[in-house]
Each structure stands twice: as structure tokens, then as C-alpha cells.
Motif scaffolding. Structure first.
Motif, mmCIF file in Angstrom:
data_model
loop_
_atom_site.group_PDB
_atom_site.id
_atom_site.type_symbol
_atom_site.label_atom_id
_atom_site.label_comp_id
_atom_site.label_asym_id
_atom_site.label_seq_id
_atom_site.Cartn_x
_atom_site.Cartn_y
_atom_site.Cartn_z
ATOM 1 N N VAL A 127 1.097 -1.609 -0.230
ATOM 2 C CA VAL A 127 0.413 0.016 0.126
ATOM 3 C C VAL A 127 1.198 1.462 -0.216
ATOM 4 C CG1 VAL A 127 -2.320 1.608 1.589
ATOM 5 C CG2 VAL A 127 -2.008 -1.356 1.323
ATOM 6 N N SER A 128 0.620 1.575 -0.913
ATOM 7 C CA SER A 128 1.868 3.258 -1.069
ATOM 8 C C SER A 128 0.962 4.165 -0.933
ATOM 9 C CB SER A 128 2.240 3.441 -2.235
ATOM 10 O OG SER A 128 1.769 3.429 -3.328
ATOM 11 N N GLY A 129 1.520 5.457 -0.371
ATOM 12 C CA GLY A 129 0.719 6.875 -0.612
ATOM 13 C C GLY A 129 1.382 8.332 0.374
ATOM 14 N N GLY A 130 0.899 8.870 0.006
ATOM 15 C CA GLY A 130 1.388 10.692 1.481
ATOM 16 C C GLY A 130 1.658 10.381 2.742
ATOM 17 N N THR A 131 1.575 11.325 3.207
ATOM 18 C CA THR A 131 1.624 11.316 4.454
ATOM 19 C C THR A 131 0.096 11.605 4.927
ATOM 20 O OG1 THR A 131 3.843 12.239 5.050
ATOM 21 C CG2 THR A 131 1.699 13.010 6.875
ATOM 22 N N GLY A 132 -0.962 10.982 5.833
ATOM 23 C CA GLY A 132 -1.697 11.439 6.019
ATOM 24 C C GLY A 132 -2.679 11.150 5.008
ATOM 25 N N THR A 133 -2.763 10.081 3.807
ATOM 26 C CA THR A 133 -3.903 9.563 3.110
ATOM 27 C C THR A 133 -4.613 8.641 3.126
ATOM 28 O OG1 THR A 133 -1.805 8.022 1.990
ATOM 29 C CG2 THR A 133 -2.021 9.900 0.758
ATOM 30 N N GLY A 134 -3.795 7.402 4.391
ATOM 31 C CA GLY A 134 -4.991 6.456 4.570
ATOM 32 C C GLY A 134 -4.398 5.556 4.868
ATOM 33 N N LYS A 135 -2.975 5.033 4.471
ATOM 34 C CA LYS A 135 -2.527 4.111 4.207
ATOM 35 C C LYS A 135 -2.545 2.965 5.436
ATOM 36 C CE LYS A 135 2.078 5.649 3.926
ATOM 37 N NZ LYS A 135 1.821 7.538 4.098
ATOM 38 N N THR A 136 -2.748 3.057 6.809
ATOM 39 C CA THR A 136 -2.540 1.957 7.772
ATOM 40 C C THR A 136 -4.568 1.398 7.882
ATOM 41 O OG1 THR A 136 -0.679 3.477 8.958
ATOM 42 C CG2 THR A 136 -2.766 1.709 10.634
ATOM 43 N N THR A 137 -5.350 2.684 7.674
ATOM 44 C CA THR A 137 -6.904 2.586 7.811
ATOM 45 C C THR A 137 -7.012 1.724 6.843
ATOM 46 O OG1 THR A 137 -6.735 4.948 8.456
ATOM 47 C CG2 THR A 137 -8.441 3.149 7.182
ATOM 48 N N LEU A 138 -5.901 1.393 5.255
ATOM 49 C CA LEU A 138 -6.578 0.872 4.425
ATOM 50 C C LEU A 138 -5.385 -0.891 4.580
ATOM 51 C CD1 LEU A 138 -7.462 -0.551 1.825
ATOM 52 C CD2 LEU A 138 -5.685 0.403 0.343
ATOM 53 N N LEU A 139 -4.001 -0.351 5.516
ATOM 54 C CA LEU A 139 -3.317 -1.540 5.297
ATOM 55 C C LEU A 139 -4.586 -2.484 6.452
ATOM 56 C CD1 LEU A 139 -0.847 -3.185 5.260
ATOM 57 C CD2 LEU A 139 -0.152 -2.270 6.447
ATOM 58 N N ASN A 140 -5.673 -2.209 7.867
ATOM 59 C CA ASN A 140 -5.878 -2.131 8.581
ATOM 60 C C ASN A 140 -7.060 -3.195 7.867
ATOM 61 O OD1 ASN A 140 -5.981 -2.603 11.565
ATOM 62 N ND2 ASN A 140 -6.476 -0.598 11.394
ATOM 63 N N VAL A 141 -7.638 -2.630 6.708
ATOM 64 C CA VAL A 141 -9.493 -3.233 6.168
ATOM 65 C C VAL A 141 -8.835 -4.125 5.473
ATOM 66 C CG1 VAL A 141 -10.713 -3.042 4.207
ATOM 67 C CG2 VAL A 141 -10.312 -1.267 5.270
ATOM 68 N N LEU A 142 -7.276 -4.355 4.584
ATOM 69 C CA LEU A 142 -6.739 -5.520 4.370
ATOM 70 C C LEU A 142 -6.991 -6.838 4.747
ATOM 71 C CD1 LEU A 142 -4.088 -3.461 1.000
ATOM 72 C CD2 LEU A 142 -6.918 -4.593 0.915
ATOM 73 N N SER A 143 -6.386 -6.073 5.915
ATOM 74 C CA SER A 143 -5.733 -7.964 6.965
ATOM 75 C C SER A 143 -7.121 -8.403 7.446
ATOM 76 C CB SER A 143 -4.074 -6.623 8.156
ATOM 77 O OG SER A 143 -6.217 -5.744 8.795
ATOM 78 N N SER A 144 -8.218 -7.407 7.312
ATOM 79 C CA SER A 144 -9.622 -8.103 7.433
ATOM 80 C C SER A 144 -9.577 -9.256 7.021
ATOM 81 C CB SER A 144 -10.463 -6.918 7.721
ATOM 82 O OG SER A 144 -11.047 -6.672 6.615
ATOM 83 N N PHE A 145 -9.279 -9.191 6.100
ATOM 84 C CA PHE A 145 -9.702 -9.957 5.185
ATOM 85 C C PHE A 145 -8.810 -11.678 5.081
ATOM 86 C CE2 PHE A 145 -10.404 -6.566 1.932
ATOM 87 C CZ PHE A 145 -11.477 -6.630 1.801
ATOM 88 N N LEU A 146 -7.930 -11.172 6.595
ATOM 89 C CA LEU A 146 -6.547 -12.511 6.247
ATOM 90 C C LEU A 146 -7.630 -13.673 7.462
ATOM 91 C CD1 LEU A 146 -3.848 -11.051 7.737
ATOM 92 C CD2 LEU A 146 -3.895 -12.061 5.471
#
Length: 449
Positions: free
Chosen positions: A223-242
Motif C-alpha cells: 500500500v503506497s501513498g503520501g503522509t496522511g493518505t490513509g495507508k494504515t487504515t487501508l492496511l487494517n481493512v486488507l488485514s481483515s481479509f486474512l
């Protein structure tokens, strides 16, 4: 401490105007805070006293200080005074109300008179101020001392995490020429879900379906992006599929991920202590995680030499790993990974580095914070392989900027399928993972290619 009589004498007994009453409250508050610190002494930092006991003690002493001041207060004024003094003595002072406001995602203090906040993705100057530089420094000292750190001229920079998970960065003179500066990125108490991101326009249902299939098919996703773009939020969502039956190891600089699975081992890096010893880096934790029998490795962010160890893990049987990286677009993400690998100090030829990247990374999901303050997934890009000396990619989803903006400046476009069918869908077929026919669109926004 001034005698109670003197404190009451310097305050107007019956403020004639609202401005006078506010000034009187400010003077009373300053005197009350000073009196409390003098009365409580070392008890305010007694390790044997829990938060509830300390708060009860402070409330009792504060009531006595107010009574001794003999200043007439309305019920509303007394309640406000109690809250502000408690915030100053036990909390984060003027910042406490901003931290408690669920609509604020970030607090930025540029000196005592300039406190900025981020709300709905937009920066704005708040009405909150500190009494002085010394007041701001006192709050910063309280924040860093709670996490066992210190900040002074010999150590003027601190990066830490609050008890609620919020990330804090403080920097003071001589490094901060303009004065003490504090940045708090608030920790979301409730992790956003896939429906939340779809409702906010960050992703589309088709994109969510594809990303879920990619995680279940054990693709390595960045997951890539600049500062404050929501990378950690998206990583949380992706991890919910594990899958719940896999052993997941998370590695972070400061714990932010909120995984819901039961079998999760959470590792957090540790900075050096005051003597400069005891540091444990992300790279150390990545290496250690490989000995912990992981099914999945989730690295909060790669920002240094740990990129090499992570890619080697991806290439040696640890498929399905997830991580984030700072970059401006998917192509820059690949270039940044190359740079981070070279930071590891290994004398590797550039082609070998690129082959590592092309072999390890399957998918790049890029986030952008647009001018209207919204955070959108603007690229979903497959890393296809090597062609000569170049890592080849192809976009599966792209944001449609051509739709323009509405009267409020909000972007009308959304992220659309390009019509390209990625090569990794063959893995879906092998694993019997089915996708809706509409996921990759028809001809796409570019008319097919």
C-alpha cells in the motif's frame, strides 16, 4: 503560591461583562493550577496511585482551592473551571478537548498561539491557545514522561505513542527554531471497515472484491501513498481479509493496526534509551519474525533497510505479506523500494535489486489525498515482471480525473477498471476463488487496451 485572600482580591467579585468574567476565570484557573501543584507535590506522580485515586484527590483539593478563593461562580463557570484545571493537571491541557473530539484526526501545535487541526481531511486554525511557551513545554513534558521518555536540549526530539495509541512527535529548540512544536495523529478507536471505505468513496465494491481475492490468494501487496493518505487504515481493512486459522505477525514502529483475528502476534520497535542503548529496529523484528513460524507477516511501514529483509521473506515462502511505503505513485513506489534496499549496505547490482522487487511484489494499491480533502485509491497496479532492465506494471484500476469537480470543489470522478485483466487471476482459478464478471469492467475508462 499566593494566599487565597490575595487571589480573590485581584479578581473582580462580580464581573460586569463577559470579557471580564472570562479574564477572571483565566486568572482563577492559573492560581488554582499553581495551588494544586504546590498542595499535591510529589503525590501527583505517585506510581502507587491509580488514575481514579489521583483524579479523586485532585478534585477534592481543587474544590477546596475554589472555596478558599471566595470568588462567586455560576454553575456553568464552576464546571468549566473544574474541567480546564483537571485537563491542565491530569490531561493535555488546552489540547484535551481537541483529543476528545471524534471529528478531529490530527492536532498540530506550532507554538502557544497557533494550534491547527485536521477535520474531514482539511487543515484549519483552531481557537485553542496556550498561556505561554512554558505552558506548552509543560504539556509536552507531561506527554513524553508518561511514555518513559524525556525531552530537553540534549534530547530535543521525541517520537512516541500515547496510551490510546495516538502517535506523538515533539521537537523543541534548538532544533525547532520557531519554538516548541507538537504533532498528534489521533488513533481511531473504531477501525474502519470495507463498507465504511465504500461509503466514503475511498474504494468501489468491485475494488473491494478484487482486493479480498488477492489477500486470500496470498499475493504480496504494498500500500503506497503520501503522509496522511490513509495507508494504515487501508492496511487494517486488507488485514481483515486474512483467514482466522493463520498465524499473523505484525511489525510496527508504533502499534496502530487493529487486527480482529485471534492468532496475532504484535511486535513493536523500540528506540534507544537515554544512554543511546537498547534500540530494536523494524529490521531486527522482521528477521526475528521469520523464526516465529509466521503464515503472514504484516509490516506497518517499510522506511529503511528492512525492505531487503521483507522482500527476501516474500521470495522465500512467506507469500501473502502486507506492508505500506511512502511514495507519490506506483512507479515511484518501485523506485523507492530500490533505494531502501540499497540502504541495507549490500553491494547488489541494480538488476538484481529490480529482479527481487519484481519477483516479490504482486500488487501496489496507491492512495491519494485529493484537493477536496477526500482520500481515494487512485491506482491498483499489478507488478507484471521484468522487461530488460525495467520492472513492468499494468494498471487494473485508475481514478477518473476527467469527470471534474462539483460547485463545492469535490471531485466527481471515481476509480474505474481499465479493462485490463491481471495475470494473477490464474492463481484465483487454481484456488477456486471466484470473482464477479463486472470486477474488471468492460472496455474500461480508456476504451480498452
Amino acid at each position: 503560591m499566593a494566599e487565597p485572600a490575595r487571589l480573590s482580591e485581584r479578581l473582580p467579585q462580580r464581573p460586569a461583562t463577559r470579557a471580564a468574567r472570562v479574564d477572571a476565570l483565566g486568572m482563577l484557573k492559573a492560581g488554582a493550577v499553581e495551588a494544586l501543584f504546590e498542595r499535591l507535590g510529589n503525590r501527583i506522580s505517585d506510581p502507587d496511585m491509580d488514575e481514579a485515586q489521583l483524579r479523586a484527590l485532585v478534585v477534592a483539593e481543587l474544590n477546596q482551592v475554589i472555596e478558599e478563593a471566595k470568588v462567586p461562580l455560576t454553575a456553568a463557570d464552576r464546571k468549566r473551571l473544574m474541567r480546564e484545571v483537571l485537563d491542565d493537571v491530569l490531561g493535555l491541557g488546552p489540547l484535551q478537548s481537541l483529543i476528545d473530539d471524534g471529528t478531529i484526526t490530527e492536532v498540530m501545535v506550532n507554538g502557544p498561539d497557533h494550534v491547527y487541526i485536521e477535520r474531514a481531511g482539511k487543515l484549519q486554525l483552531s481557537a485553542t491557545t496556550f498561556e505561554s511557551d512554558a505552558h506548552l513545554r509543560r504539556i509536552i513534558d507531561r506527554i513524553v514522561s508518561k511514555v518513559g521518555r524525556r525531552i530537553d536540549e540534549s534530547s530535543p526530539l521525541v517520537d512516541a505513542r500515547l496510551e490510546d495509541g495516538s502517535r506523538v512527535n515533539a521537537i523543541i529548540p534548538p532544533l525547532a527554531v520557531s519554538g516548541a512544536t507538537l504533532t498528534i495523529r489521533k488513533f481511531s478507536r473504531e477501525a474502519l471497515s470495507v463498507p465504511d471505505l465504500i461509503r466514503l468513496g475511498t474504494m468501489s465494491p468491485e475494488m473491494a472484491e478484487l482486493l479480498e481475492a488477492c489477500v486470500k490468494a496470498r499475493l504480496n501487496i504494498l500500500v503506497s501513498g503520501g503522509t496522511g493518505t490513509g495507508k494504515t487504515t487501508l492496511l487494517n481493512v486488507l488485514s481483515s481479509f486474512l483467514p482466522a486459522d493463520e498465524r499473523i505477525i505484525t511489525i510496527e514502529d508504533a502499534v496502530e493496526l487493529q487486527l480482529q483475528q485471534e492468532h496475532v502476534v504484535r511486535l513493536e520497535a523500540r528506540p534507544a534509551n537515554i544512554e543511546g542503548k537498547g534500540e530494536v529496529t523494524i529490521r531486527d523484528l522482521v528477521r526475528n519474525a521469520l523464526r516465529m513460524r509466521p503464515d503472514r507477516i504484516v509490516v506497518g511501514e517499510v522506511r529503511g533497510a528492512e525492505a531487503l529483509d521483507m522482500l527476501q521473506a516474500m521470495n522465500t515462502g512467506h507469500d501473502g505479506s502486507l506492508s505500506t511505503v511512502h511514495a507519490n505513485n506506483p512507479r515511484d513506489t518501485l523506485a523507492r523500494l530500490e533505494t531502501l534496499i540499497l540502504m541495507a549496505g549490500m553491494e547488489l547490482p541494480l538488476r538484481a535489486v529490480r529482479e527481487q522487487v519484481a519477483s516479490a511484489i504482486d500488487l501496489i494499491v496507491h492512495l491519494t489525498r485529493l484537493r477536496d480533502g477526500t482520500r481515494r485509491i487512485t491506482h491498483v497496479t499489478e507488478v507484471h515482471g521484468m522487461e530488460g532492465q525495467t520492472v513492468t506494471t499494468q494498471d487494473i484500476f485508475l481514478f477518473d480525473y476527467s469527470a471534474g469537480v462539483d460547485l463545492n470543489g469535490r471531485f466527481l470522478g471515481r476509480t474505474m477498471p481499465t479493462g485490463v485483466r491481471p495475470a494473477f487471476t490464474d492463481r484465483f482459478a487454481e484456488l477456486s476463488i471466484k470473482l464477479s464478471p463486472t470486477v474488471f469492467g468492460g472496455t474500461g475508462i480508456w476504451g480498452g487496451r
